[in-house]
Scaffold this motif. Structure first.
Motif, PDB file in Angstrom:
ATOM      1  N   LEU A 442      14.145  -8.790  -2.319  1.00 12.17           N
ATOM      2  CA  LEU A 442      14.611  -7.501  -2.857  1.00 12.17           C
ATOM      3  C   LEU A 442      16.137  -7.433  -2.834  1.00 12.17           C
ATOM      4  O   LEU A 442      16.776  -6.921  -3.754  1.00 12.17           O
ATOM      5  N   MET A 443      16.711  -8.008  -1.770  1.00 12.39           N
ATOM      6  CA  MET A 443      18.188  -8.021  -1.713  1.00 12.39           C
ATOM      7  C   MET A 443      18.731  -8.875  -2.850  1.00 12.39           C
ATOM      8  O   MET A 443      19.658  -8.500  -3.549  1.00 12.39           O
ATOM      9  N   ALA A 444      18.087 -10.019  -3.074  1.00 11.34           N
ATOM     10  CA  ALA A 444      18.539 -10.932  -4.153  1.00 11.34           C
ATOM     11  C   ALA A 444      18.459 -10.229  -5.504  1.00 11.34           C
ATOM     12  O   ALA A 444      19.210 -10.528  -6.428  1.00 11.34           O
ATOM     13  N   LYS A 445      17.572  -9.224  -5.601  1.00 10.02           N
ATOM     14  CA  LYS A 445      17.449  -8.492  -6.871  1.00 10.02           C
ATOM     15  C   LYS A 445      18.406  -7.305  -6.903  1.00 10.02           C
ATOM     16  O   LYS A 445      18.359  -6.473  -7.804  1.00 10.02           O
ATOM     17  N   GLY A 446      19.220  -7.187  -5.831  1.00 13.84           N
ATOM     18  CA  GLY A 446      20.239  -6.139  -5.817  1.00 13.84           C
ATOM     19  C   GLY A 446      19.710  -4.773  -5.444  1.00 13.84           C
ATOM     20  O   GLY A 446      20.357  -3.757  -5.694  1.00 13.84           O
ATOM     21  N   ARG A 447      18.540  -4.713  -4.825  1.00 10.32           N
ATOM     22  CA  ARG A 447      17.988  -3.415  -4.427  1.00 10.32           C
ATOM     23  C   ARG A 447      18.811  -2.819  -3.295  1.00 10.32           C
ATOM     24  O   ARG A 447      19.303  -3.561  -2.423  1.00 10.32           O
ATOM     25  N   THR A 448      18.841  -1.480  -3.227  1.00 12.72           N
ATOM     26  CA  THR A 448      19.595  -0.814  -2.149  1.00 12.72           C
ATOM     27  C   THR A 448      18.825  -0.938  -0.834  1.00 12.72           C
ATOM     28  O   THR A 448      17.613  -1.125  -0.812  1.00 12.72           O
ATOM     29  N   LYS A 449      19.596  -0.790   0.295  1.00 11.74           N
ATOM     30  CA  LYS A 449      19.001  -0.857   1.631  1.00 11.74           C
ATOM     31  C   LYS A 449      17.912   0.209   1.774  1.00 11.74           C
ATOM     32  O   LYS A 449      16.829  -0.036   2.275  1.00 11.74           O
ATOM     33  N   GLU A 450      18.233   1.389   1.190  1.00  8.69           N
ATOM     34  CA  GLU A 450      17.281   2.508   1.320  1.00  8.69           C
ATOM     35  C   GLU A 450      15.969   2.162   0.620  1.00  8.69           C
ATOM     36  O   GLU A 450      14.895   2.327   1.139  1.00  8.69           O
ATOM     37  N   TYR A 451      16.116   1.576  -0.601  1.00 10.13           N
ATOM     38  CA  TYR A 451      14.911   1.211  -1.376  1.00 10.13           C
ATOM     39  C   TYR A 451      14.118   0.155  -0.605  1.00 10.13           C
ATOM     40  O   TYR A 451      12.908   0.229  -0.457  1.00 10.13           O
ATOM     41  N   ILE A 452      14.874  -0.839  -0.083  1.00 12.10           N
ATOM     42  CA  ILE A 452      14.212  -1.952   0.609  1.00 12.10           C
ATOM     43  C   ILE A 452      13.466  -1.435   1.833  1.00 12.10           C
ATOM     44  O   ILE A 452      12.304  -1.762   2.059  1.00 12.10           O
ATOM     45  N   ASN A 453      14.114  -0.524   2.593  1.00 10.81           N
ATOM     46  CA  ASN A 453      13.434   0.008   3.796  1.00 10.81           C
ATOM     47  C   ASN A 453      12.163   0.770   3.419  1.00 10.81           C
ATOM     48  O   ASN A 453      11.175   0.754   4.130  1.00 10.81           O
ATOM     49  N   LYS A 454      12.228   1.413   2.240  1.00  9.65           N
ATOM     50  CA  LYS A 454      11.056   2.216   1.831  1.00  9.65           C
ATOM     51  C   LYS A 454       9.913   1.321   1.344  1.00  9.65           C
ATOM     52  O   LYS A 454       8.761   1.499   1.703  1.00  9.65           O
ATOM     53  N   VAL A 455      10.253   0.317   0.562  1.00  4.27           N
ATOM     54  CA  VAL A 455       9.206  -0.422  -0.166  1.00  4.27           C
ATOM     55  C   VAL A 455       8.730  -1.681   0.567  1.00  4.27           C
ATOM     56  O   VAL A 455       7.564  -2.049   0.498  1.00  4.27           O
ATOM     57  N   ALA A 456       9.619  -2.303   1.311  1.00  2.41           N
ATOM     58  CA  ALA A 456       9.298  -3.633   1.889  1.00  2.41           C
ATOM     59  C   ALA A 456       7.947  -3.688   2.593  1.00  2.41           C
ATOM     60  O   ALA A 456       7.128  -4.575   2.310  1.00  2.41           O
ATOM     61  N   PRO A 457       7.638  -2.727   3.499  1.00  4.35           N
ATOM     62  CA  PRO A 457       6.336  -2.853   4.206  1.00  4.35           C
ATOM     63  C   PRO A 457       5.143  -2.871   3.245  1.00  4.35           C
ATOM     64  O   PRO A 457       4.116  -3.476   3.516  1.00  4.35           O
ATOM     65  N   HIS A 458       5.306  -2.248   2.077  1.00  5.65           N
ATOM     66  CA  HIS A 458       4.188  -2.181   1.114  1.00  5.65           C
ATOM     67  C   HIS A 458       4.027  -3.481   0.341  1.00  5.65           C
ATOM     68  O   HIS A 458       3.019  -3.690  -0.319  1.00  5.65           O
ATOM     69  N   LYS A 459       5.045  -4.322   0.413  1.00  4.12           N
ATOM     70  CA  LYS A 459       4.985  -5.561  -0.379  1.00  4.12           C
ATOM     71  C   LYS A 459       4.586  -6.764   0.484  1.00  4.12           C
ATOM     72  O   LYS A 459       4.478  -7.875   0.025  1.00  4.12           O
ATOM     73  N   VAL A 460       4.391  -6.503   1.783  1.00  3.49           N
ATOM     74  CA  VAL A 460       3.987  -7.625   2.652  1.00  3.49           C
ATOM     75  C   VAL A 460       2.538  -8.012   2.354  1.00  3.49           C
ATOM     76  O   VAL A 460       1.678  -7.144   2.187  1.00  3.49           O
ATOM     77  N   HIS A 461       2.271  -9.304   2.197  1.00  4.57           N
ATOM     78  CA  HIS A 461       0.903  -9.846   2.088  1.00  4.57           C
ATOM     79  C   HIS A 461       0.661 -10.658   3.355  1.00  4.57           C
ATOM     80  O   HIS A 461       1.368 -11.645   3.575  1.00  4.57           O
ATOM     81  N   LYS A 462      -0.293 -10.269   4.182  1.00  5.41           N
ATOM     82  CA  LYS A 462      -0.499 -10.998   5.439  1.00  5.41           C
ATOM     83  C   LYS A 462      -1.003 -12.437   5.193  1.00  5.41           C
ATOM     84  O   LYS A 462      -0.815 -13.323   6.018  1.00  5.41           O
ATOM     85  N   GLY A 463      -1.683 -12.649   4.057  1.00  2.40           N
ATOM     86  CA  GLY A 463      -2.237 -13.989   3.824  1.00  2.40           C
ATOM     87  C   GLY A 463      -3.358 -14.250   4.812  1.00  2.40           C
ATOM     88  O   GLY A 463      -4.046 -13.322   5.246  1.00  2.40           O
ATOM     89  N   ASN A 464      -3.574 -15.506   5.159  1.00  2.63           N
ATOM     90  CA  ASN A 464      -4.635 -15.914   6.081  1.00  2.63           C
ATOM     91  C   ASN A 464      -6.021 -15.577   5.559  1.00  2.63           C
ATOM     92  O   ASN A 464      -6.951 -15.365   6.331  1.00  2.63           O
ATOM     93  N   ARG A 465      -6.114 -15.448   4.241  1.00  2.00           N
ATOM     94  CA  ARG A 465      -7.407 -15.204   3.566  1.00  2.00           C
ATOM     95  C   ARG A 465      -8.029 -16.559   3.199  1.00  2.00           C
ATOM     96  O   ARG A 465      -7.459 -17.295   2.403  1.00  2.00           O
ATOM     97  N   PRO A 466      -9.214 -16.865   3.753  1.00  2.00           N
ATOM     98  CA  PRO A 466      -9.789 -18.208   3.521  1.00  2.00           C
ATOM     99  C   PRO A 466     -10.422 -18.348   2.146  1.00  2.00           C
ATOM    100  O   PRO A 466     -11.030 -17.394   1.636  1.00  2.00           O
ATOM    101  N   THR A 467     -10.250 -19.516   1.544  1.00  2.00           N
ATOM    102  CA  THR A 467     -10.905 -19.794   0.243  1.00  2.00           C
ATOM    103  C   THR A 467     -11.399 -21.231   0.214  1.00  2.00           C
ATOM    104  O   THR A 467     -10.843 -22.101   0.865  1.00  2.00           O
ATOM    105  N   ASN A 468     -12.479 -21.422  -0.562  1.00  2.00           N
ATOM    106  CA  ASN A 468     -12.913 -22.768  -0.968  1.00  2.00           C
ATOM    107  C   ASN A 468     -12.510 -22.935  -2.419  1.00  2.00           C
ATOM    108  O   ASN A 468     -12.567 -21.968  -3.190  1.00  2.00           O
TER     109      ASN A 468
END
Ligand code: F6P
Length: 549
Positions: A442-468
């Motif tokens: 988000l920083m690389a895209k020039g987003r503001t600190k305020e925007y990043i603090n608001k949105v970042a937690p919503h964009k986290v993907h924990k992963g660790n989802r198993p697939t075949n």
């Protein structure tokens, strides 16, 4: 017979589950650069990659030990040799015999099944050739153009899934239609555009007593006779596939038009028998045999490969590990090839009608999670429907991704895009993206600190989802036969590990019985006074409003 939970390997796996859940699959790749090689199998028709699962070498080793403690190899031999392993119905389970084209005699209690099967296969060839060449004439002397398969469950899902999957291999000599739902809308939609004089009906019903199928067949028969003005047309336009010849004859189908089924072939494992007639009619007999050959190739792989190199065994162990030990309650089937758009529905019956049970072989209540619910959709459509859930809900859903190296269509410029998504999704489900990376992006895209603090937690993907991942070379009759047999044997193994009888289906009887009683109450003019208040008032409301016309 030892209870599963008391087995040494079962206890080991329970303790592994307590520790591995603090691990991340991507860590397992960091720990072992050869992980893909150690956790994949390259078979004739497809590559099977099970490396993106939350399990390490020791867990896999203990899973194989569990398979041995469950005497899987012994049970496998019992199945192939025709032992009555369907214990509650006292039947053998020998759908594998239907595709054993080697013609070695298979004896079941002294009866040579091979000759019976060969007779049935020759009957399929003779009939499908006659109809496809136009030599089977209808009541007006015209050849057949349209085939309507009337059947439900295993008498519908298998043939329909296969003819849809292999549509590109059809010469379209015949149009194949399916009627399974007793909602009159479906049969009306199918029959309205058809010419009765050039339509042939296949009434597929192992028991020939399924009300939905009998209702549809009766409507079809009336549709035909009201056009042909005589009963003799029935012999030219109706055939049956059933193990209940008596009921089929009483229904009005000529005996020579009845194709046999056997009690040692379960409905959901029957597409290899005359239930697969729509396949032979649509594709031609040779391609039907290629389908059987593909399945037989998987039978040989399953019967002869060591457990550690055995795809159905590994798939079943992984499902057991994900559901019973790690607690996932559902499993997604995500084919990326459009032709496989009916595969999930087919596997829902195959898996959930086989192992969706909670009583073991001895009639004891099972005190551990058994099989996951099976669901899914064509991959790209799913990405725009429920992949949000797969990536970011707090329910982990293991998934089988099924794709092909080569497309069956000649349309260019699409397959690479399809497959880029196919590979990206299992990578994203496994790796996810952490908050540090999200913030960096988000920083690389020039987003503001305020925007990043608001949105970042919503964009986290924990992963660790198993697939075949099952990567077919290409969908062909042979590879499809292998793929279906892979799942059939996986289901068999899973049932052995869970001590579940995979081949009966007592859970469908209660609803059927209640429906028959309620049907007679609906037909009675008087308001009903039986049932609980909900069921009673719903039925009375239905009776009242339907009378108002
Ligand atoms: O869903 C219950 C079931 O008995 C399935 O096992 C079977 O495939 C389907 O109904 C249809 O049964 P039949 O082929 O006897 O009509």
């Amino acid at each position: 017979m030892s209870k599963r939970t008391s087995l040494k390997s079962w206890k080991l796996l329970e303790s592994h589950a307590q520790t591995i859940k603090y691990c991340h699959i991507k860590q397992l790749f960091d720990d072992n650069p050869n992980r893909f090689k150690d956790f994949s199998l390259n078979l004739n028709e497809f590559l099977f990659d099970f490396s993106k699962n939350l399990l390490n070498e020791q867990i896999l080793k203990d899973l194989f030990s569990l398979a041995r403690e469950c005497e899987l190899e012994g049970w496998r031999e019992k199945m192939f040799k025709g032992h009555r392993i369907n214990t509650t119905e006292d039947r053998s389970v020998l759908h594998v015999a239907l595709r054993d084209r080697a013609n070695e005699a298979i004896f079941l209690e002294g009866v040579n099944l091979t000759s019976q099967i060969n007779t049935a296969i020759n009957q399929i060839k003779k009939f499908s050739d006659k109809v496809r060449t136009g030599n089977w004439k209808g009541y007006s002397g015209k050849p057949i153009k349209d085939i309507v398969n009337i059947g439900v469950g295993g008498s519908n899902l298998g043939p329909q899934m296969v003819t849809e999957a292999l549509k590109q291999y059809s010469d379209n000599k015949l149009n194949i239609h399916y009627v399974s739902n007793v909602d009159g809308t479906q049969i009306a939609d199918v029959l309205t555009p058809l010419d009765p004089s050039q339509t042939l009906f296949i009434v597929s019903s192992k028991t020939f007593s399924t009300v939905e199928t009998m209702t549809n067949a009766k409507t079809a028969m009336n549709w035909l006779t009201s056009a042909s003005f005589n009963q003799s047309a029935i012999s030219k336009h109706f055939i049956a596939v059933s193990s209940n010849k008596k009921n089929a004859c009483e229904f009005g189908i000529e005996e020579e038009n009845i194709f046999d089924m056997w009690d040692w072939v379960g409905g959901r494992f029957s597409l290899w028998s005359a239930i697969g007639l729509p396949i032979a009619l649509d594709l031609g007999f040779e391609k039907f045999i290629e389908l059987l050959q593909g399945a037989h190739e998987m039978d040989l792989h399953f019967r002869n490969s060591p457990l550690e190199e055995n795809a159905p065994v590994i798939m079943a162990l992984i499902s057991l590990w994900n559901c019973t030990f790690l607690g996932s309650q559902s499993q997604a089937i995500l084919p990326y090839d459009q032709p496989l758009h009916k595969l999930t529905a087919y596997l829902q019956q195959a898996e959930m009608e086989s192992n969706g049970k909670s009583v073991n072989w001895f009639g004891e209540e099972i005190d551990y999670p058994t099989v996951p619910s099976i669901w899914g959709e064509i991959g790209i459509n799913g990405q725009h429907a429920f992949y949000q859930y797969l990536h970011q809900s707090n329910n982990i859903v293991p998934a089988d991704f099924i794709g092909s190296v080569k497309s069956v269509t000649s349309v260019q410029g699409h397959h690479d895009t399809l497959m880029a998504n196919f590979f990206a999704q299992t990578e994203a489900l496994m790796n996810g993206v952490d908050e540090k990376q999200v913030r960096t992006d988000l920083m690389a895209k020039g987003r503001t600190k305020e925007y990043i603090n608001k949105v970042a937690p919503h964009k986290v993907h924990k992963g660790n989802r198993p697939t075949n991942t099952i990567l077919l070379n290409q969908i062909t009759p042979k590879s499809l036969g292998s793929l279906i047999a892979l799942y059939e044997h996986k289901i068999f193994c899973h049932g052995i590990f869970l001590q579940i009888c995979s081949f009966d289906q007592w859970g469908v009887e209660l609803g059927k019985g209640l429906a028959n009683n309620i049907l007679s109450e609906i037909k009675d003019d008087k308001p009903i006074t039986s049932h609980d208040s909900s069921t009673r008032e719903l039925i009375n409301h239905y009776k009242l409003v339907s009378k108002q016309g």
